[in-house]
Design a protein around this motif. Structure first.
Motif, short mmCIF file in Angstrom:
data_model
loop_
_atom_site.label_atom_id
_atom_site.label_comp_id
_atom_site.label_asym_id
_atom_site.label_seq_id
_atom_site.Cartn_x
_atom_site.Cartn_y
_atom_site.Cartn_z
N CYS A 10 0.82 -1.20 0.00
CA CYS A 10 0.00 0.00 0.00
C CYS A 10 0.86 1.26 0.00
N PRO A 11 0.80 2.07 -1.06
CA PRO A 11 1.69 3.23 -1.16
C PRO A 11 1.02 4.55 -0.78
N PHE A 12 -0.23 4.51 -0.32
CA PHE A 12 -1.00 5.74 -0.20
C PHE A 12 -0.52 6.60 0.96
N TYR A 13 -0.72 7.90 0.82
CA TYR A 13 -0.40 8.87 1.85
C TYR A 13 -1.64 9.13 2.69
N TYR A 14 -1.43 9.45 3.98
CA TYR A 14 -2.60 9.80 4.78
C TYR A 14 -3.05 11.21 4.46
N ARG A 15 -2.12 12.07 4.04
CA ARG A 15 -2.45 13.37 3.46
C ARG A 15 -1.50 13.57 2.29
N PRO A 16 -1.99 13.98 1.15
CA PRO A 16 -1.11 14.08 -0.01
C PRO A 16 0.10 14.97 0.26
N PHE A 17 1.28 14.46 -0.04
CA PHE A 17 2.55 15.19 0.01
C PHE A 17 2.95 15.63 1.42
N GLU A 18 2.37 15.07 2.46
CA GLU A 18 2.70 15.49 3.81
C GLU A 18 3.30 14.39 4.66
N ALA A 19 3.36 13.17 4.20
CA ALA A 19 3.92 12.10 5.03
C ALA A 19 4.33 10.93 4.16
N THR A 20 5.19 10.08 4.70
CA THR A 20 5.58 8.89 3.97
C THR A 20 4.41 7.91 3.92
N PRO A 21 4.37 7.06 2.89
CA PRO A 21 3.26 6.12 2.75
C PRO A 21 3.28 5.04 3.83
N PHE A 22 2.21 4.26 3.86
CA PHE A 22 2.06 3.17 4.82
C PHE A 22 3.25 2.22 4.78
N PHE A 23 3.69 1.86 3.58
CA PHE A 23 4.79 0.90 3.44
C PHE A 23 6.02 1.36 4.19
N PHE A 24 6.37 2.64 4.08
CA PHE A 24 7.58 3.15 4.71
C PHE A 24 7.40 3.40 6.20
N THR A 25 6.25 3.90 6.58
CA THR A 25 6.01 4.13 8.01
C THR A 25 6.04 2.81 8.78
N SER A 26 5.57 1.74 8.15
CA SER A 26 5.55 0.44 8.83
C SER A 26 6.93 -0.20 8.88
N ILE A 27 7.93 0.36 8.21
CA ILE A 27 9.30 -0.13 8.31
C ILE A 27 9.93 0.32 9.61
N GLU A 28 9.55 1.48 10.09
CA GLU A 28 10.20 2.10 11.23
C GLU A 28 9.92 1.34 12.54
#
Length: 594
Positions: A132-150
């Protein structure tokens, strides 16, 4: 549509779908592993690891170390942290430990989808959710895939939410099942207080599902049975939080826990009626999305029980999003981690319907379009830069967040520098615990809520007092208060990336030699003097200067006998361990310097 959105049947997933989905998931795992090692380190990650370090070293969070999160995730991480030992790259193996949580989250997506839709739809729903590559707000945060890496507790929080939905959706709701769901929600409270949003979301989602059931002509639920299930669920919610709270009370840290987890996170304006009314109005304006989508689901040619569960699952995603977006005071990307996988359960079915329709219309293989969608998601994650454009230490222009570019060297290097500069007994001052392995000079953590509280005058700025009291020799000067910044500027000097030690410039090039280099010491320590070419000669406080010396707080004079361009007073340990304000040599930031 009836052929695509039908109840689960005995027929399995076509072999082509299985193989292509497996290859995509393997490719996604490889990409994820690359990013675990290379994706830039968020400031929250070492903050959580500092609390894990406290657990692993016998300290008690809230009392000994500040943390405004619930304790379960950090406590569970402590044994692995202890086993790995002291290492600058500790975050990498701790990120790897997040892989099972991510895998279980995707498994829950598949399990729920397999209960509601055919096996093939469930498979591709899980694959699409994994990337899932979607942003929670366009252009304001990393997508789900990257946030779940942290490395962060929000991943366990999201998993417990999906597990709760799995328990409620995959079988007939009984008091036993409601109790299990309640226990999972209670565990979620011990990970994050944002679980309050889950409880509200579930209440509204269950009400919406009951409305959908009646709208489709279903029989009314047995009220005694409903009350038994509700009671069992509420009982389950209380168990884990009660045990955790009793543990901290028994340890004498009940008040500290209340402040850190509850009071610190409640800003005064969040209790006012005006913002609450505005949030409620915005929440109501979003209701047509929830109601309209639920109504459309009730029109699907599926058995009524399946439609009821789909409505519940759909509302669980939509209502969580709008409740979080409008009621939570400070929004961050990780707050939305539970939304994307739960929303993909129904979005995946919609994608299956669309791809099935297009495939039948144009006589294409059924596996082609969902596979292309998943491959497109994966290609986006690999090729689209999501971070800074330069390496913060070297300054080269190849630092975009793509899997083959390492963006972790700055934070790892900071930890390596601190481990080399300090002893375990030394205090270090950083913004949020990014040096991990050292006790901080103050419990004040400079995150968003603390900044708000300082600006409102709710918290006292004690940084300077604590730096003096603990005789802190090393600090990372980011995110300090204005008062602390001025003190640091006068009493510390930069020797490495974002790292300062006790010291000050006491002579510049344009000073006359006949004028003594006067300076004031605020923090007593063992100091030395250094010039661009080595150790200066002269007298310090009337005695010949021959090397490092313990200097007490107060006024001191140094008179030069040579003519160096400048003279700097520096914490002696830094010079002895290879650090100098004049040293411009590049370091290897992957391991401690010997």
């Amino acid at each position: 549509m009836n052929a695509i959105l039908r109840p689960p049947v005995a027929a399995g997933v076509p072999t082509a779908d299985r193989w292509i989905a497996a290859l995509l998931l393997i490719a996604g795992l490889v990409v994820r592993l690359f990013y675990i090692y290379h994706f830039r380190i968020d400031s929250d990650e070492p903050q959580h690891l500092h609390v894990v370090w406290a657990w692993a070293n016998g300290m008690l969070p809230y009392r000994d170390v500040f943390d405004n999160h619930a304790p379960l995730f950090q406590a569970l991480s402590a044994p692995l942290f202890h086993l790995l030992g002291v290492r600058p790259d500790i975050l990498i193996p701790m990120r790897l430990a997040m892989l099972p949580i991510y895998a279980l989250t995707i498994f829950c997506v598949w399990k729920i989808a397999a209960t509601l839709f055919p096996p093939r739809v469930a498979l591709w729903t899980a694959v699409l959710a994994a990337f899932c590559p979607f942003y929670y707000r366009p252009f304001e945060a990393t997508p789900f895939f990257f946030t779940s890496i942290e490395f962060r507790p929000d991943e366990l929080w999201a998993l417990l939410w999906l597990m709760t939905l799995t328990v409620l959706v995959t079988g007939r709701v009984t008091p036993r099942r409601a109790l299990l769901a309640g226990l999972l929600l209670g565990l979620s409270f011990t990970v994050s207080m944002k679980t309050t949003l889950f409880v509200l979301t579930l209440a509204f989602s269950l009400a919406g599902a009951l409305w959908a059931r009646r709208a489709m002509g279903g029989a009314a639920l047995d009220r005694p049975a409903l009350l038994r299930c509700t009671g069992a669920g509420l009982l389950g919610i209380v168990v884990a939080p009660a045990l955790i709270v009793l543990y901290f009370i028994f340890k004498g840290a009940g008040h500290d826990m209340y402040y850190c987890v509850i009071e610190h996170n409640l800003l005064p304006h969040s209790r006012h009626l005006g913002p609450l009314v505005r949030a409620t109005l915005h929440w109501l304006l979003w209701m047509p999305v929830a109601v309209g989508g639920s109504w459309m689901i009730t029109r699907f040619p599926l058995p009524a029980p399946i439609r009821t569960r789909i409505v519940f699952t759909y509302l669980a995603g939509v209502l969580f999003y709008q409740t979080l977006a409008w009621y939570w005071p400070i929004l961050t990307a990780e707050d939305f981690l539970p939304f994307f996988p739960s929303m993909m359960i129904t979005a995946g079915a919609g994608a299956a319907w669309l791809t099935g329709y297009v495939s039948q219309r144009f006589r294409l293989p059924m596996v082609l379009l969902p596979a292309l969608c998943a491959a497109g998601e994966l290609a986006y994650l690999v090729t689209e830069p999501h971070g800074v454009a330069t390496d913060p230490r070297t300054g080269d222009g190849s630092g975009a967040d793509v899997p083959w570019v390492d963006q972790t060297t700055d934070r790892i290097g900071l930890i390596a520098d601190v481990l080399k500069l300090t002893e375990p007994t030394d205090f270090v001052m950083d913004a949020k615990g990014e040096t991990i392995y050292r006790q901080r000079a103050t419990n004040m953590v400079m995150e968003a809520l603390t900044v708000h509280r300082l600006l409102m005058g709710l918290n006292k700025d004690e940084i300077v007092d604590r730096l003096i009291e603990t005789r802190t020799p090393v600090l990372s000067s980011r995110r300090m208060t204005a008062n602390a910044h001025e003190f640091i500027k006068a009493n510390y000097i930069l020797v490495a990336w974002r790292l300062k030690v006790l010291g000050q410039v006491i002579r510049l090039r344009d000073q006359k030699l006949s004028v003594p280099c006067s300076f004031d010491i605020t923090i007593p320590a063992r100091y030395s003097l250094v010039t661009p070419t080595g150790t200066p000669t002269g007298t310090l406080d009337g005695e010949p200067f021959t090397g490092p010396r313990e200097l007490a707080a107060g006024h001191h004079d140094f008179k030069l006998t040579g003519n160096p361009e400048s003279v700097v007073l520096v914490w002696a340990n830094a010079l002895e361990r290879g650090y100098s304000p004049f040293n411009k040599m590049k370091r290897d930031y992957t391991t401690p310097q010997d």
